[in-house]
Design a protein around this motif. Structure first.
Motif, short mmCIF file in Angstrom:
data_model
loop_
_atom_site.label_atom_id
_atom_site.label_comp_id
_atom_site.label_asym_id
_atom_site.label_seq_id
_atom_site.Cartn_x
_atom_site.Cartn_y
_atom_site.Cartn_z
N ARG A 198 0.83 -1.21 0.00
CA ARG A 198 0.00 0.00 0.00
C ARG A 198 0.86 1.26 0.00
NH1 ARG A 198 -5.05 -0.18 4.02
NH2 ARG A 198 -5.46 1.68 2.79
N ASP A 202 0.10 3.48 -3.20
CA ASP A 202 -0.81 4.59 -2.91
C ASP A 202 -0.13 5.86 -2.40
OD1 ASP A 202 -3.16 3.40 -3.73
OD2 ASP A 202 -3.58 2.51 -1.78
N ARG A 203 1.00 5.72 -1.72
CA ARG A 203 1.62 6.90 -1.12
C ARG A 203 2.11 7.87 -2.20
NH1 ARG A 203 5.76 6.21 3.76
NH2 ARG A 203 3.75 5.66 4.72
N GLU A 208 -6.33 6.72 -3.02
CA GLU A 208 -5.88 5.42 -2.52
C GLU A 208 -6.71 4.32 -3.19
OE1 GLU A 208 -5.95 5.23 1.71
OE2 GLU A 208 -4.27 6.62 1.95
#
Length: 227
Positions: A198, A202-203, A208
């Protein structure tokens, strides 16, 4: 990709197992024909690497038994029996390939990839979701055109999520498809790998894509395209 390796030479089995695991494959090992049949009947594998001269039922008999039980998992024979008659028999029984011992490990990996292309990807080479793209053949990931470096296990997790986009996948299903059948259910290794995945996917991006379903598992959400 889940692989069942059936090889009674334990040192060779360990070598093959570790080499394939380093490539991101989920490998389970059996040292006899009878155990191999039990494992293939109780767990879904994408490929079976099958030695011929093994205790219990030999490789030819194992293949016949699998087909009698309507288990159509692709099989590659790996054997020191390298006479033409054995190769012909193995292929006529329905094996998709036959590798002679001793073999070059790079050749084995190439043949495994060939099976993956033919039988798993169904001619799909790229999965794309919300500008997140995963190339199944080159094993590369990008989002909004930016490359994302994933470990082999993280790549397998992302592929599993994207193939099941918008469906929540339980921890037990992830373990079954990505890790070994003898995995310790009490371990938090799935959570650790998903946390890292994640962060990488997503960062730094506005939206997200991967979410945790508390008490159940994970899902990736968005419109999926298969190319």
């Amino acid at each position: 990709m889940r692989i069942l390796l059936v090889e009674d030479e334990k040192k060779l089995a360990s070598f093959i197992e570790k080499g394939l695991q380093q490539e991101g494959y989920n490998v389970s090992v059996s040292h006899s024909g009878s155990t191999a049949l039990e494992m293939a009947a109780s767990h879904k594998f994408d490929l079976i690497l099958l030695d011929i001269m093994i205790p219990g039922q030999n490789g030819f008999e194992v293949l016949k038994s699998l087909r009698e039980f309507s288990i159509e998992t692709p099989i590659i024979f790996i054997s020191a029996l390298n006479e033409s008659e054995h190769i012909v028999k193995g292929l006529d029984l329905g094996a998709v390939d036959y590798i002679k011992k001793p073999f070059d490990f790079e050749e084995l990996k190439a043949r495994v990839r060939n099976v993956q292309r033919k039988f798993m990807n169904s001619r799909i080479s790229v999965l794309r979701l919300e500008q997140l793209e995963i190339d199944l053949i080159q094993r590369e990931v990008t989002r909004e055109g930016k490359p994302i470096e994933l470990s082999k296990r993280e790549f397998s997790l992302l592929e599993l999520l994207m193939r099941n986009a918008n469906r929540s996948i339980s921890k037990s299903e992830i373990i079954e498809k990505i890790w070994d059948v003898n995995f310790d259910m009490g371990s938090n290794v799935v959570e650790v790998h998903m946390h890292q995945l994640r962060k990488k996917v997503d960062r730094g991006f506005t939206k997200e894509l991967i979410e945790t379903k508390i008490g159940y598992g994970y899902r990736i959400k968005g419109e999926l395209s298969k190319l």
